[in-house]
Design a protein around this motif. Structure first.
Motif, PDB file in Angstrom:
ATOM      1  N   ARG A  52     -31.463  88.749 -19.438  1.00  0.00           N
ATOM      2  CA  ARG A  52     -32.311  88.613 -18.251  1.00  0.00           C
ATOM      3  C   ARG A  52     -31.982  87.332 -17.485  1.00  0.00           C
ATOM      4  NH1 ARG A  52     -36.313  90.390 -21.932  1.00  0.00           N
ATOM      5  NH2 ARG A  52     -37.238  88.305 -22.081  1.00  0.00           N
ATOM      6  N   GLY A  53     -31.764  86.244 -18.232  1.00  0.00           N
ATOM      7  CA  GLY A  53     -31.447  84.987 -17.582  1.00  0.00           C
ATOM      8  C   GLY A  53     -30.151  85.042 -16.797  1.00  0.00           C
ATOM      9  N   ILE A  54     -29.142  85.703 -17.370  1.00  0.00           N
ATOM     10  CA  ILE A  54     -27.839  85.820 -16.700  1.00  0.00           C
ATOM     11  C   ILE A  54     -27.942  86.749 -15.500  1.00  0.00           C
ATOM     12  CG2 ILE A  54     -25.444  86.571 -16.968  1.00  0.00           C
ATOM     13  CD1 ILE A  54     -25.763  85.879 -19.982  1.00  0.00           C
ATOM     14  N   ALA A  55     -28.575  87.899 -15.708  1.00  0.00           N
ATOM     15  CA  ALA A  55     -28.711  88.878 -14.621  1.00  0.00           C
ATOM     16  C   ALA A  55     -29.531  88.297 -13.475  1.00  0.00           C
ATOM     17  CB  ALA A  55     -29.353  90.159 -15.145  1.00  0.00           C
ATOM     18  N   GLY A  56     -30.566  87.516 -13.814  1.00  0.00           N
ATOM     19  CA  GLY A  56     -31.388  86.906 -12.779  1.00  0.00           C
ATOM     20  C   GLY A  56     -30.628  85.900 -11.941  1.00  0.00           C
ATOM     21  N   GLU A  99     -30.690  70.256 -19.400  1.00  0.00           N
ATOM     22  CA  GLU A  99     -31.379  69.621 -18.275  1.00  0.00           C
ATOM     23  C   GLU A  99     -31.586  70.610 -17.137  1.00  0.00           C
ATOM     24  OE1 GLU A  99     -28.791  66.326 -17.568  1.00  0.00           O
ATOM     25  OE2 GLU A  99     -29.872  64.979 -18.937  1.00  0.00           O
ATOM     26  N   ARG A 100     -30.575  71.431 -16.879  1.00  0.00           N
ATOM     27  CA  ARG A 100     -30.716  72.482 -15.872  1.00  0.00           C
ATOM     28  C   ARG A 100     -31.805  73.474 -16.293  1.00  0.00           C
ATOM     29  NH1 ARG A 100     -25.613  73.614 -12.699  1.00  0.00           N
ATOM     30  NH2 ARG A 100     -24.109  71.989 -13.208  1.00  0.00           N
ATOM     31  N   ALA A 101     -31.812  73.819 -17.591  1.00  0.00           N
ATOM     32  CA  ALA A 101     -32.788  74.790 -18.106  1.00  0.00           C
ATOM     33  C   ALA A 101     -34.213  74.282 -17.923  1.00  0.00           C
ATOM     34  CB  ALA A 101     -32.511  75.082 -19.579  1.00  0.00           C
ATOM     35  N   ALA A 102     -34.417  72.992 -18.164  1.00  0.00           N
ATOM     36  CA  ALA A 102     -35.759  72.410 -17.997  1.00  0.00           C
ATOM     37  C   ALA A 102     -36.233  72.554 -16.553  1.00  0.00           C
ATOM     38  CB  ALA A 102     -35.740  70.939 -18.404  1.00  0.00           C
ATOM     39  N   HIS A 103     -35.324  72.344 -15.620  1.00  0.00           N
ATOM     40  CA  HIS A 103     -35.679  72.476 -14.208  1.00  0.00           C
ATOM     41  C   HIS A 103     -35.991  73.930 -13.859  1.00  0.00           C
ATOM     42  CE1 HIS A 103     -35.724  71.646  -9.910  1.00  0.00           C
ATOM     43  NE2 HIS A 103     -34.866  72.640  -9.739  1.00  0.00           N
ATOM     44  N   ILE A 104     -35.149  74.830 -14.330  1.00  0.00           N
ATOM     45  CA  ILE A 104     -35.368  76.260 -14.069  1.00  0.00           C
ATOM     46  C   ILE A 104     -36.692  76.719 -14.659  1.00  0.00           C
ATOM     47  CG2 ILE A 104     -34.527  78.582 -14.649  1.00  0.00           C
ATOM     48  CD1 ILE A 104     -31.664  77.379 -14.503  1.00  0.00           C
ATOM     49  N   TYR A 105     -36.950  76.308 -15.885  1.00  0.00           N
ATOM     50  CA  TYR A 105     -38.176  76.685 -16.597  1.00  0.00           C
ATOM     51  C   TYR A 105     -39.421  76.224 -15.839  1.00  0.00           C
ATOM     52  CZ  TYR A 105     -41.316  76.984 -20.716  1.00  0.00           C
ATOM     53  OH  TYR A 105     -42.336  77.266 -21.601  1.00  0.00           O
ATOM     54  N   SER A 106     -39.370  74.994 -15.314  1.00  0.00           N
ATOM     55  CA  SER A 106     -40.530  74.443 -14.619  1.00  0.00           C
ATOM     56  C   SER A 106     -40.803  75.146 -13.297  1.00  0.00           C
ATOM     57  CB  SER A 106     -40.326  72.946 -14.377  1.00  0.00           C
ATOM     58  OG  SER A 106     -39.269  72.726 -13.457  1.00  0.00           O
ATOM     59  N   ASN A 107     -39.811  75.885 -12.803  1.00  0.00           N
ATOM     60  CA  ASN A 107     -39.969  76.579 -11.531  1.00  0.00           C
ATOM     61  C   ASN A 107     -40.037  78.097 -11.680  1.00  0.00           C
ATOM     62  OD1 ASN A 107     -39.721  74.524  -9.140  1.00  0.00           O
ATOM     63  ND2 ASN A 107     -38.193  73.880 -10.633  1.00  0.00           N
ATOM     64  N   PHE A 108     -40.250  78.566 -12.906  1.00  0.00           N
ATOM     65  CA  PHE A 108     -40.395  80.009 -13.112  1.00  0.00           C
ATOM     66  C   PHE A 108     -41.584  80.537 -12.307  1.00  0.00           C
ATOM     67  CE2 PHE A 108     -38.182  80.611 -17.469  1.00  0.00           C
ATOM     68  CZ  PHE A 108     -37.047  81.089 -16.837  1.00  0.00           C
ATOM     69  N   THR A 109     -41.420  81.707 -11.726  1.00  0.00           N
ATOM     70  CA  THR A 109     -42.516  82.412 -11.064  1.00  0.00           C
ATOM     71  C   THR A 109     -42.632  83.805 -11.644  1.00  0.00           C
ATOM     72  OG1 THR A 109     -41.083  83.335  -9.345  1.00  0.00           O
ATOM     73  CG2 THR A 109     -42.071  81.162  -8.909  1.00  0.00           C
ATOM     74  N   PRO A 111     -43.133  75.217 -35.576  1.00  0.00           N
ATOM     75  CA  PRO A 111     -43.581  76.048 -34.455  1.00  0.00           C
ATOM     76  C   PRO A 111     -42.386  76.634 -33.706  1.00  0.00           C
ATOM     77  CG  PRO A 111     -43.768  73.727 -33.907  1.00  0.00           C
ATOM     78  CD  PRO A 111     -43.422  73.792 -35.369  1.00  0.00           C
ATOM     79  N   ILE A 112     -42.600  77.780 -33.098  1.00  0.00           N
ATOM     80  CA  ILE A 112     -41.526  78.447 -32.359  1.00  0.00           C
ATOM     81  C   ILE A 112     -41.135  77.608 -31.144  1.00  0.00           C
ATOM     82  CG2 ILE A 112     -40.955  80.464 -30.963  1.00  0.00           C
ATOM     83  CD1 ILE A 112     -42.611  82.145 -32.818  1.00  0.00           C
ATOM     84  N   SER A 113     -39.848  77.383 -31.013  1.00  0.00           N
ATOM     85  CA  SER A 113     -39.329  76.623 -29.867  1.00  0.00           C
ATOM     86  C   SER A 113     -38.402  77.462 -29.001  1.00  0.00           C
ATOM     87  CB  SER A 113     -38.592  75.373 -30.350  1.00  0.00           C
ATOM     88  OG  SER A 113     -37.582  75.698 -31.291  1.00  0.00           O
ATOM     89  N   LEU A 114     -37.802  78.508 -29.570  1.00  0.00           N
ATOM     90  CA  LEU A 114     -36.943  79.401 -28.784  1.00  0.00           C
ATOM     91  C   LEU A 114     -37.746  80.642 -28.395  1.00  0.00           C
ATOM     92  CD1 LEU A 114     -33.394  79.333 -30.444  1.00  0.00           C
ATOM     93  CD2 LEU A 114     -34.151  78.238 -28.334  1.00  0.00           C
ATOM     94  N   THR A 115     -38.660  80.478 -27.444  1.00  0.00           N
ATOM     95  CA  THR A 115     -39.408  81.612 -26.922  1.00  0.00           C
ATOM     96  C   THR A 115     -38.521  82.381 -25.940  1.00  0.00           C
ATOM     97  OG1 THR A 115     -40.257  80.345 -25.067  1.00  0.00           O
ATOM     98  CG2 THR A 115     -41.548  80.306 -27.102  1.00  0.00           C
ATOM     99  N   GLU A 116     -38.985  83.521 -25.507  1.00  0.00           N
ATOM    100  CA  GLU A 116     -38.210  84.309 -24.536  1.00  0.00           C
ATOM    101  C   GLU A 116     -38.061  83.570 -23.201  1.00  0.00           C
ATOM    102  OE1 GLU A 116     -38.825  88.670 -24.481  1.00  0.00           O
ATOM    103  OE2 GLU A 116     -40.262  88.287 -26.101  1.00  0.00           O
ATOM    104  N   PRO A 117     -39.130  82.973 -22.647  1.00  0.00           N
ATOM    105  CA  PRO A 117     -38.941  82.229 -21.391  1.00  0.00           C
ATOM    106  C   PRO A 117     -37.978  81.050 -21.538  1.00  0.00           C
ATOM    107  CG  PRO A 117     -41.268  82.709 -21.737  1.00  0.00           C
ATOM    108  CD  PRO A 117     -40.574  83.072 -23.009  1.00  0.00           C
ATOM    109  N   VAL A 118     -38.054  80.338 -22.658  1.00  0.00           N
ATOM    110  CA  VAL A 118     -37.135  79.220 -22.891  1.00  0.00           C
ATOM    111  C   VAL A 118     -35.704  79.732 -22.943  1.00  0.00           C
ATOM    112  CG1 VAL A 118     -36.362  77.551 -24.630  1.00  0.00           C
ATOM    113  CG2 VAL A 118     -38.778  77.671 -24.014  1.00  0.00           C
TER     114      VAL A 118
END
Length: 613
Positions: free
Chosen positions: A162-166, A234-244, A110-117
């Motif tokens: 997008r992640g860097i610019a954001g 670990e930082r990415a997991a936190h950021i991902y969980s707080n995406f709006t 299954p895909i694990s590297l999605t765009e949001p990830v």
């Protein structure tokens, strides 16, 4: 029909249909398929495989993203996006890299590297970089982004941007690039190409299948280590969980206006050209008259023929698979692959070339072939490079699976010291750096896989630079009036003792076997190694290596074996080298006798080898 199958069929058929007239499009962005057959928006596929394939609404693509068939519009709410799939980010770690599945098509993957990830990982690297650089509020950090030829490259490059610019950092896209070039972009001082950058991200999964992809990260101190990658995930997991919704849309807007594009590969290639010219006494075309063919395996290394060899005067006709092609239709882009090596050998012989050069997908590994078709690969490549760079008394650091004959060559013929360390290119490089820090001079760290790093090149594992060292030898020999083409190189490995028989077997650990009792496979693997070590101590015909950093290495019957635990997988690789097949079987029998009681270990490959005699 499942979405994954549909997507795979579309990708394959579209790709084949458009190969004849979309060469330049694929060269520029290596897209998985063409605009006229799949819905595109903003140059990106309108299909996604976050959990299963869904069709994005092309009219609403700019105002949200789709997950499980739902559309999230551009709302003012700052609540977390509710439908993002749960992701175990730490499972994406692969040593000092990040790797995952980016394209559907392989059963059970299954895909694990999605765009949001991906966006979360890039934002996490930006945050990590800000912490490491301790940037002042007025300082605006910049990150370069490049990719190899994979079909998911453009999608992931956009998500990374997008992640860097954001995160309010500047983004410079290089497009198709090599891993070594990305590191060099943190060192190059050239305002015209916005260098040096503060950090770099290479989007690659080396030689893995087309559906995989991943990330390598660099600062001017080199590639990141395992601890850094864990921190970022670990930082990415936190950021991902707080995406709006608002945050994701804001990142998209920032990226659309702030991303810059630069042709950095031309600068990188130019530096390689200068290095060869310098070695030859500043002759403009020191390779004039040499016929050198390149096999890029449809990866990112095609530039080497036109941008490095030809400016130096070399003839490159007969070079093959230079065009980026993310489906890798000709052979696996891997210098260790037998089919790949056979292809470059044949190209050298067919074109009566002086030398052949082959790269992996992202050009951090390489190998060569002389005019007779003899490979400079694995132990032979290490011996050749050692002969070129070694200074009296210095240490060559290699991985654990190198041969005893190589040790004899380095220490007896070249007068150096062979320091055999752990498997893994970062392990080997870090060990060479450590040795230098304690006063033990080392100029070369190199794996049998073709990863080679030199002290003079900032300890970067650069396959192109490794080949430049070979070209330097050819050029300097020509300048000194020494002819013979690649014989200059072949003569340097004269006297290297090579085994009559060599093989590697992979013994898998069944993680569901009752013997593991729900435990971790590494604990079981360590128990296997400890038991083997105890058995060897009681066998007078076998002798453990006096110094060994990985697994159990044993000499006997004129050869040796090494059983070790894989760095990442539930596998115990077994390497055996011996003067003949018969002696190799004797070593295999010694291993087999010690492993019989470990029922969770699949020894069928070893059993088959032993019984084949």
């Amino acid at each position: 029909m499942s979405g994954k199958i549909v997507q795979n069929v579309f990708v394959a058929k579209t790709y084949q249909k458009n190969r004849k007239f979309e060469t330049q499009y694929r060269r520029d962005c290596c897209a998985p398929c063409m605009r006229n057959l799949l819905p595109f928006q903003g140059g990106k596929l309108a299909w996604t495989g976050i959990s299963s394939m869904q069709m994005r609404n092309p009219f609403k693509y700019q105002s949200g993203f789709i997950n499980r068939g739902s559309v999230y519009c551009n709302a003012s709410s700052t609540t977390a996006v509710p439908a993002l799939d749960k992701v175990d980010f730490l499972k994406l770690q692969n040593g000092s890299d990040i790797r995952g599945v980016a394209v559907a098509g392989a059963e059970g993957e299954p895909i694990s590297l999605t765009e949001p990830v991906t966006e979360a990982i890039a934002a996490a690297f930006a945050a990590w970089l800000l912490d490491k650089k301790k940037a002042a509020a007025s300082q605006h950090l910049c990150i370069s982004v490049g990719h190899d030829s994979r079909i998911s490259a453009q999608m992931l490059q956009d998500a990374v941007s997008r992640g860097i610019a954001g995160a309010d950092l500047d983004v410079v896209q290089y497009g198709l690039a090599s891993t070594p070039a990305m590191f060099n972009s943190t060192l190059t001082e050239n305002d015209a190409v916005l260098c040096p950058v503060d950090g770099a991200i290479m989007i690659t999964a080396s030689h893995l299948p087309y559906n995989r992809n991943g990330f390598k990260f660099f600062t001017n101190a080199g590639g990141l280590g395992k601890a850094d990658i864990k921190d970022i995930l670990e930082r990415a997991a936190h950021i991902y969980s707080n995406f709006t919704n608002e945050g994701l849309l804001n990142s998209r807007k920032k990226a659309s206006t702030s991303v810059k594009k630069v042709d950095y590969m031309t600068v990188y290639a130019s530096d390689l050209v200068k290095a060869v010219r310098k070695a030859a006494g500043n002759i403009e075309k020191p390779l004039e008259g040499f016929h050198i063919v390149v096999d890029a395996g449809n990866g990112a290394g095609g530039f080497f023929a036109a941008k490095v060899l030809e400016p130096l005067g070399a003839i490159t006709s007969g070079s093959q698979f230079l065009e980026p092609d993310g489906l890798f239709p000709n052979h696996i882009p891997n210098p260790e692959d037998k089919v790949a090596m056979k292809a470059i050998i044949q190209a050298v012989l067919d074109n009566k070339a002086d030398l052949g050069i082959i790269f992996d997908t992202d050009v951090d590994r390489s190998a060569a072939v002389d005019s007779t078709g003899r490979e400079f690969n694995r132990n032979r490549l290490i011996a050749l490079t050692s002969a070129i760079v070694l200074e009296e008394g210095t240490t060559i650091v290699t991985d654990s699976v190198t041969s005893d004959g190589l040790t004899t060559f380095i220490e007896k013929k070249l007068g150096g010291k062979h320091h055999r360390f752990k498997r893994g290119y970062k392990n080997v490089i870090d060990e060479a750096i450590r040795l230098n820090s304690i006063g033990e001079e080392s100029h070369l760290a190199i794996e049998t896989s073709g990863h080679g790093a030199l002290k003079e090149n900032h300890w970067l594992d650069d396959g192109a630079y490794l080949m430049v060292k070979l070209l330097n030898k050819l050029a300097s020999a020509r300048a000194a009036g020494v002819g013979g083409g690649s014989k200059v190189l072949t003569d340097l490995v004269e006297g290297l003792q090579e085994p009559g028989f060599a093989l590697e077997l992979r013994l898998k650990i069944d993680q569901n076997h009752p013997d593991l009792k729900g435990g971790y496979f590494r604990d079981y693997g360590e128990a296997v190694l400890k038991h083997l070590e105890n058995r060897i101590d009681s066998d007078p015909k076998l002798q453990k290596a006096p110094v060994n950093y990985e697994g159990v290495r044993v000499s006997g019957f004129g050869g040796w074996f090494l059983l070790r635990l894989s760095l990442h997988d539930p596998v115990l690789p077994l390497n055996i080298e011996a003067p003949s097949h018969e002696e190799a079987v004797k070593l295999g029998l010694a291993v087999s006798a010690a492993l019989n009681e470990f029922q969770a270990l699949d020894t069928s490959a070893l059993d088959k080898f032993i019984q084949a005699l």
